[in-house]
Design an enzyme around this catalytic site. Structure first.
Site, short mmCIF file in Angstrom:
data_model
loop_
_atom_site.label_atom_id
_atom_site.label_comp_id
_atom_site.label_asym_id
_atom_site.label_seq_id
_atom_site.Cartn_x
_atom_site.Cartn_y
_atom_site.Cartn_z
N TYR A 53 0.86 -1.20 0.00
CA TYR A 53 0.00 0.00 0.00
C TYR A 53 0.89 1.24 0.00
CZ TYR A 53 -4.96 -0.79 0.23
OH TYR A 53 -6.27 -1.05 -0.10
N GLU A 55 -0.61 4.76 -0.53
CA GLU A 55 -1.45 5.94 -0.79
C GLU A 55 -0.65 7.21 -0.52
OE1 GLU A 55 -4.22 3.88 1.47
OE2 GLU A 55 -5.92 4.49 0.24
N ASP A 198 -5.08 14.30 -25.18
CA ASP A 198 -5.09 12.89 -24.81
C ASP A 198 -4.33 12.15 -25.92
OD1 ASP A 198 -5.60 10.21 -24.49
OD2 ASP A 198 -7.71 10.46 -23.98
N THR A 224 -2.53 6.60 -22.11
CA THR A 224 -2.42 5.25 -21.57
C THR A 224 -0.99 4.83 -21.84
OG1 THR A 224 -3.25 4.42 -23.68
CG2 THR A 224 -4.81 4.52 -21.85
N LYS A 227 -0.63 1.27 -25.29
CA LYS A 227 -0.92 1.26 -26.73
C LYS A 227 0.41 1.36 -27.49
CE LYS A 227 -5.65 2.94 -26.24
NZ LYS A 227 -5.87 3.65 -24.97
N ARG A 233 -0.78 -2.06 -18.92
CA ARG A 233 -2.09 -1.42 -19.00
C ARG A 233 -2.21 -0.37 -17.89
NH1 ARG A 233 -6.17 -2.57 -22.04
NH2 ARG A 233 -4.78 -4.01 -23.09
N1 DSN Z 1 -10.44 1.27 -26.00
C1 DSN Z 1 -9.38 2.09 -26.55
C2 DSN Z 1 -9.29 1.95 -28.03
O1 DSN Z 1 -9.52 0.88 -28.51
O2 DSN Z 1 -8.93 2.90 -28.70
C3 DSN Z 1 -9.50 3.50 -26.13
O3 DSN Z 1 -9.44 3.56 -24.75
#
Ligand code: DSN
Length: 412
Positions: A53, A55, A198, A224, A227, A233
């Site tokens: 933990y 926090e 984003d 994120t 990707k 993730r």
């Molecule tokens: N679900 C993602 C995508 O496929 O682009 C976006 O968060």
């Protein structure tokens, strides 16, 4: 992949993991938002850090025993700031949607106005969809893309002047052109709005210097990490120093509890990997592969929204074939290609059926696919669409995609 302990404790889960590994090995992954992270990242994510933990933030924790956790989280923060040239990074968001939610919380009150890209035009649920917190609690106005698949910046300007949003969001889940962050900032400044970029989809390209950076233009940058950046993730928020406190407070205690420090360690490893020259080569190959795939599909007589892609993805427009995105995504699965249905501009079909399929190259590029392979992939896709009812033809195409997978082994 070592599963020695889980096999003894929980054979059902072990078997499903092994089957998923085989599925990944034997299919061509064209979901534009997926990738195959490194074994180094996976080791970090599967480590003892999951026990802790923590926090709070480095050196200001609510629990004792965080001295090594602090080292890890500070490294992740420093690497994110250096890679993306931003002043402050919060690496705790569990996902991109939560990263965006924290920016909403830090900058607005419920009812305040946002201008963002419409979901059916390539935006994201967390940018203001009515079924998401962002659309439920905020007043959302949307811009879209034109028939050429491009953002009409003059239209964005008009909408900004008309609606005077507090926050403008740029960045998308399905946009194949370069985003002009400078222009977005000019528009935001004209109406006194803040700008959130984003970059979840293009983060790997931005890190490699192959897509213009939002640094210096957007006060807030969310991404994120799984990707094109090829990490675990999760999400990250970066911002100008002046907003650091507000962002940190919005993430914790505003929105989340204990940070996932094992995932944060994975993010740190991925950010280090993304700073290496090999990653730049990888990102350049993603784009070359996307262009080769798009050209291959065009050569097969198929349509791509907006024509040639400028990044890692494209949307196949099926309207002229008379087939739907839903059916053709299922047919592609039969031939060993994973992709997702997607709307096209002015789509006559519902979002559950659609007339398009989104295709992206980050995952196959990680496996070592090159332009020649992408041309073969384009032929397999075109073959599957035209022979969608012919099981024998589909089986032959399945064998061709399997051959490509075997030529580019995964996790071996
Ligand atoms: N679900 C993602 C995508 O496929 O682009 C976006 O968060």
């Amino acid at each position: 992949m070592h599963l020695e302990h889980i096999k003894k404790v929980d054979p059902q889960i072990a078997e499903a993991i092994e089957e998923e590994l085989e599925r990944q090995r034997n299919t061509i992954e064209l979901i534009a938002s997926e990738n195959c992270t490194s074994q180094a990242v996976m080791e970090a994510c599967g480590s003892v850090l999951t026990n802790k933990y923590a926090e709070g933030k480095p050196h200001k924790r609510y629990y004792n025993g965080c001295e090594y956790i602090d080292v890890i989280e500070e490294l992740a923060q420093k690497r994110a700031c250096e890679l993306f040239h931003m002043g402050h990074a919060n690496v705790q968001p569990h996902s991109g949607a939560q990263a965006n939610m924290a920016v909403f919380m830090a900058t607005m009150k419920p009812g305040d106005r946002v201008l963002s890209m419409d979901l059916s035009n390539g935006g994201h649920l967390s940018h203001g969809s009515p079924v998401n917190f962002s659309g439920m609690y905020f007043d959302v106005k949307s811009y879209g893309i034109n028939e050429n698949g491009e953002i009409d910046y003059e239209n964005v300007r008009q909408l900004a002047h008309e609606h005077k949003p507090k926050l403008i969001i740029c960045g998308a889940s399905n946009y194949s052109k370069i985003i002009d962050f400078k222009k977005f900032r000019e528009i935001a400044d004209e109406v006194g709005a803040l700008l959130l970029a984003d970059i979840a989809h293009i983060a790997g390209l931005v890190a490699a210097g192959l897509h213009p950076s939002p640094a210096g233009y957007a006060q807030f940058v969310t991404t994120t990490t799984h990707k094109s950046l090829r990490g675990p993730r999760g999400g990250i928020i970066m911002c100008d120093e002046k907003y650091a406190k507000d962002i940190d407070k919005a993430v914790f205690p505003g929105m989340q509890g204990g940070p996932l420090e094992h995932i944060i360690a994975g993010k740190a490893v991925a950010l280090l990997e993304a700073s290496k020259p090999e990653f730049k080569e990888y990102a350049a190959q993603i784009i070359k592969n996307a262009k080769a795939l798009a050209q291959g599909l065009i050569d097969e007589g198929l349509d791509i929204v907006g024509g040639m892609t400028e990044n890692h993805l494209m949307t196949l427009d099926l309207r002229r074939t008379g087939k739907t995105g839903k059916d053709m995504a299922n047919v592609l699965e039969k031939v060993g290609i994973t992709a997702n249905k997607n709307t096209v501009p002015n789509d006559p079909q519902s979002p559950f059926v659609t007339s398009g399929i989104r295709l992206g190259t980050p995952a196959v590029t990680t496996r070592g696919f090159k332009e020649n392979d992408m041309r073969e992939v384009a032929k397999i896709i075109a073959g599957a669409i035209s022979a969608s009812d012919d099981e024998t033809a589909l089986e032959n195409l399945r064998q061709r995609s399997l051959k490509l997978c075997k030529a580019h082994p995964l996790y071996e």
